[in-house]
Design an enzyme around this catalytic site. Sequence first.
Site, PDB file in Angstrom:
ATOM      1  N   ARG A 295      33.494  27.866  22.480  1.00 29.50           N
ATOM      2  CA  ARG A 295      32.973  29.067  21.830  1.00 29.50           C
ATOM      3  C   ARG A 295      32.923  28.937  20.314  1.00 29.50           C
ATOM      4  O   ARG A 295      32.057  29.490  19.680  1.00 29.50           O
ATOM      5  CB  ARG A 295      33.818  30.281  22.223  1.00 29.50           C
ATOM      6  CG  ARG A 295      35.267  30.195  21.776  1.00 29.50           C
ATOM      7  CD  ARG A 295      36.113  31.328  22.327  1.00 29.50           C
ATOM      8  NE  ARG A 295      36.004  32.547  21.530  1.00 29.50           N
ATOM      9  CZ  ARG A 295      36.917  33.512  21.537  1.00 29.50           C
ATOM     10  NH1 ARG A 295      37.990  33.400  22.312  1.00 29.50           N
ATOM     11  NH2 ARG A 295      36.781  34.577  20.811  1.00 29.50           N
ATOM     12  N   ARG A 296      33.891  28.247  19.725  1.00 31.88           N
ATOM     13  CA  ARG A 296      34.056  28.350  18.277  1.00 31.88           C
ATOM     14  C   ARG A 296      33.635  27.093  17.522  1.00 31.88           C
ATOM     15  O   ARG A 296      34.375  26.571  16.713  1.00 31.88           O
ATOM     16  CB  ARG A 296      35.517  28.699  17.963  1.00 31.88           C
ATOM     17  CG  ARG A 296      35.852  30.089  18.417  1.00 31.88           C
ATOM     18  CD  ARG A 296      37.276  30.450  18.202  1.00 31.88           C
ATOM     19  NE  ARG A 296      37.390  31.889  17.941  1.00 31.88           N
ATOM     20  CZ  ARG A 296      38.524  32.543  17.859  1.00 31.88           C
ATOM     21  NH1 ARG A 296      39.655  31.906  17.985  1.00 31.88           N
ATOM     22  NH2 ARG A 296      38.538  33.840  17.614  1.00 31.88           N
TER      23      ARG A 296
ATOM     24  N   TYR B 170      39.888  48.875  24.440  1.00 30.11           N
ATOM     25  CA  TYR B 170      39.732  50.237  24.962  1.00 30.11           C
ATOM     26  C   TYR B 170      39.690  51.260  23.844  1.00 30.11           C
ATOM     27  O   TYR B 170      39.071  52.309  23.990  1.00 30.11           O
ATOM     28  CB  TYR B 170      40.820  50.537  26.002  1.00 30.11           C
ATOM     29  CG  TYR B 170      40.535  49.757  27.258  1.00 30.11           C
ATOM     30  CD1 TYR B 170      39.577  50.221  28.148  1.00 30.11           C
ATOM     31  CD2 TYR B 170      41.121  48.526  27.508  1.00 30.11           C
ATOM     32  CE1 TYR B 170      39.238  49.485  29.261  1.00 30.11           C
ATOM     33  CE2 TYR B 170      40.788  47.790  28.624  1.00 30.11           C
ATOM     34  CZ  TYR B 170      39.847  48.278  29.497  1.00 30.11           C
ATOM     35  OH  TYR B 170      39.495  47.548  30.600  1.00 30.11           O
TER      36      TYR B 170
ATOM     37  N   HIS C  33      30.645  37.307  27.137  1.00 31.64           N
ATOM     38  CA  HIS C  33      31.234  38.459  27.821  1.00 31.64           C
ATOM     39  C   HIS C  33      31.522  39.609  26.855  1.00 31.64           C
ATOM     40  O   HIS C  33      31.113  40.740  27.071  1.00 31.64           O
ATOM     41  CB  HIS C  33      32.531  38.039  28.522  1.00 31.64           C
ATOM     42  CG  HIS C  33      33.422  39.189  28.863  1.00 31.64           C
ATOM     43  ND1 HIS C  33      33.160  40.047  29.892  1.00 31.64           N
ATOM     44  CD2 HIS C  33      34.551  39.649  28.279  1.00 31.64           C
ATOM     45  CE1 HIS C  33      34.090  40.983  29.937  1.00 31.64           C
ATOM     46  NE2 HIS C  33      34.948  40.770  28.978  1.00 31.64           N
ATOM     47  N   PHE C  34      32.202  39.311  25.758  1.00 30.66           N
ATOM     48  CA  PHE C  34      32.626  40.466  24.947  1.00 30.66           C
ATOM     49  C   PHE C  34      31.500  41.046  24.113  1.00 30.66           C
ATOM     50  O   PHE C  34      31.554  42.212  23.736  1.00 30.66           O
ATOM     51  CB  PHE C  34      33.921  40.204  24.158  1.00 30.66           C
ATOM     52  CG  PHE C  34      33.895  39.216  23.037  1.00 30.66           C
ATOM     53  CD1 PHE C  34      33.137  39.424  21.907  1.00 30.66           C
ATOM     54  CD2 PHE C  34      34.690  38.079  23.091  1.00 30.66           C
ATOM     55  CE1 PHE C  34      33.143  38.520  20.856  1.00 30.66           C
ATOM     56  CE2 PHE C  34      34.709  37.163  22.051  1.00 30.66           C
ATOM     57  CZ  PHE C  34      33.927  37.389  20.931  1.00 30.66           C
ATOM     58  N   HIS C  35      30.455  40.246  23.873  1.00 33.46           N
ATOM     59  CA  HIS C  35      29.299  40.857  23.214  1.00 33.46           C
ATOM     60  C   HIS C  35      28.611  41.848  24.158  1.00 33.46           C
ATOM     61  O   HIS C  35      28.126  42.889  23.715  1.00 33.46           O
ATOM     62  CB  HIS C  35      28.325  39.795  22.715  1.00 33.46           C
ATOM     63  CG  HIS C  35      28.718  39.233  21.373  1.00 33.46           C
ATOM     64  ND1 HIS C  35      29.698  38.291  21.219  1.00 33.46           N
ATOM     65  CD2 HIS C  35      28.275  39.512  20.119  1.00 33.46           C
ATOM     66  CE1 HIS C  35      29.835  38.010  19.930  1.00 33.46           C
ATOM     67  NE2 HIS C  35      28.987  38.739  19.234  1.00 33.46           N
TER      68      HIS C  35
ATOM     69  N   HIS D  97      44.334  43.248  23.980  1.00 34.20           N
ATOM     70  CA  HIS D  97      43.583  43.906  25.036  1.00 34.20           C
ATOM     71  C   HIS D  97      43.338  45.393  24.812  1.00 34.20           C
ATOM     72  O   HIS D  97      42.197  45.833  24.878  1.00 34.20           O
ATOM     73  CB  HIS D  97      44.145  43.659  26.435  1.00 34.20           C
ATOM     74  CG  HIS D  97      43.080  44.006  27.417  1.00 34.20           C
ATOM     75  ND1 HIS D  97      41.907  43.296  27.502  1.00 34.20           N
ATOM     76  CD2 HIS D  97      42.925  45.044  28.255  1.00 34.20           C
ATOM     77  CE1 HIS D  97      41.095  43.863  28.371  1.00 34.20           C
ATOM     78  NE2 HIS D  97      41.679  44.923  28.843  1.00 34.20           N
TER      79      HIS D  97
END
Lengths: 541, 202
Positions: free
Chosen positions: A431-432, A221, A368-370, A217
């Site tokens: 996803r994979r 950041y 989401h993370f893209h 996580h």
Amino acid sequence: MNDAEEKKLALSHMWIAFGAFLIASFMGAYQVLERSGFLPIIESSRVYFASVSSHGVLMAYVLTVFFIPGFGYYTATTSLKQPVWNIKLAWAGFGVSLLGTVLAAIPLLTGSASVLYTFYPPIQAHSLFYVGATLLLAGSWVWCWIMIVMMGQWKQANPGQPVPLAMFATVSNAVLWLWTSVGVALEVLFQLIPLAFGWMDTVDPGLARTLFAWTLHPIVYFWLIPAYTAFYVFVPKQAGSYILSDELARVSFIVLVVFSLPIGFHHLYMDPEQAKGWKLLHGIGTFIVTLPTLLTGFAVIASLEIAGKLRGGKGLFGWIGALPWRNPMVLAMILGLMMLMLGGFGGIVNASYAMNAMIHNTAWVPGHFHLIFAGTTVIMYFAIAYYLWPILTGKPLFSQNMALLQLWTWFIGMVVLSTPWHILGLLGQPRRISSVQYNSPLTLAWDTFELAMIVGGLIMLGSACLFVYNLAKTQLNSTTETYKGEVEYAEPIYPVARLPEFLNDFKIWNWVIAAAMLISFGYPILQFFFMDTFESSGWGY
Amino acid sequence: MNTDPLKKKWSSAIQSLAEQFKGDPVHIDPLEKKWVYVILGMAGLLVGIIIIDALFHGINPPSHVETIDSARLHLSEEFAEDNLGVQVDESGNITVRIVAGRYGFYPKQVTVPSGTTLTFRWASMDVLHGIHLPMTNMNTMILPGYVAELKTDFPKPGNYPLLCNEYCGMGHDHMWGSITVVAKEHWTAPVKTASKGDSSHE
């Protein structure tokens, strides 16, 4: 101040970063095509998984681990007005990271490390991959150390003075990265490398996932802090405005650093090796770390509102039209914030302790993370590059219009790519996967969204090429025009004369982090040494 | 013992800590201050809902910490071939045991009743796998060395694909099975016999 050497250092880092970015962009476009199944001729799980592993490593680790130090060194030297401490050491760190990248690239590109960028054991890659990844990481620790030393030297020379906000933010990231990388370093040094070299026959996948969650996580950041730094210290100046509150900006960076660390178990909500109480504790922390983002959003939009009103915008929304939309830095932040809002909403769903079960490991997650990484984070890397390139190369930007077109197409491509990606997740697509082999009517609903994703992916590839082309043309331009500008940092509305020490240093916060990590990771890691666990041998793929 | 030096040390430590919190008043815009309360309220509301659901309604992710030797799964009593699939105990509780291994589920298909609490127990015989039954909350990682247990019930009858959702190797795309949910009144418990040919796997 003659900072020719610092400029060279920053440019070298950033060229490696953006070179990796361009290669990975081509891989991304190939993957979205391959995955759709519309072109049977290119279907190959072997090539796909090699590509997706390389794409992940290049974007998440190489782009960031070179861009962030490159930007950080130049921020340190310009905000503190002092040369980079021990620049030979800085070059050595660069060299170690570069060597690591090359070593890891060999097995990745030849399909001997198709373990994806999360490399969860007991699936095992070629040992060179782990060695390379370790060196890449070790090189970046040099940067962290130099940042911390430079802030200490400046404070000693300027007792009682507030550390410039740009430097404070940069050092917050250096401190964060040191803490962040401990988890994955333990996993690689004590589990994966001994397994890959045959010094150990077995590893515990539960312990490995727990250690990786430590890193998983806060690393996000680490990627994001340079974007927030630009929000605070570049955008207001570029828009003709001021920082709303210097002190609250510091509070945001501190809360980001402290609370992004002890919350990694939201990646393990669906895992059997950790108990629910620990997951709930990390889940609560995850909501606390939304606070600095919400605070930052408010503060930087307020800076824009002030800018719009100073430029003659009237009324509740009139200031929006009055903003300098043709300034790449301002435009990038506006587009980046829109993607952050969409991605943040998705993130709240992921963070929700129980609701996460509906979308865990579905296509929703990369969607989401893209949005947050390729969207908000990388669009600000573009803006920083457009801003710094003329300063670093001494030549004006090749084309401002091309830069604006590139930012808009990146945003449009991202929305077209990630919206269907989220929907596919809600429709249950994992996803994979490299192809759809399920004999189920459910998959019929997926095709339209796959098509939209291809369109989005190709728009983004075009945008990525424009970006690198513009930078290369700027530097290689044989124009006699020179650019003499320097980095200009935004000023707060209320100048800060003195600061309490806890807003001007990280010493206290390191103790707070140590305590928080002990509480949230102490028992969950130790349990593996008390439980009757059964380890796994390594497996190929 | 004389505690005075210790006391002095403490009071000076506290004093220096207090010193750190002094300084010029922090500049906060009144509107920004209100926003701080708004976001604290928002985060507090979401956290509150999650905590109440977890503590009072028992809504938690699968978190049953239990270990098993994945290399000797076939020799274990519970996950031996004949014990896989749907089992009903004396008091009527239904347990479904499925083994995940590259690249399939064993058994590949099970039939369960709707609207009934089911206990699923998953084990991997090789690498990391994950399963998701789309449109339901059945989702868990399956780690070698651990039993992944979860309880759920499926309100709607239908044929649900069971998909591996964690990369497990080159054949990962092909790793799937199915769970058929039939109306509770039409469901009959599978009759287990000792003969091997009658076990529910295909």
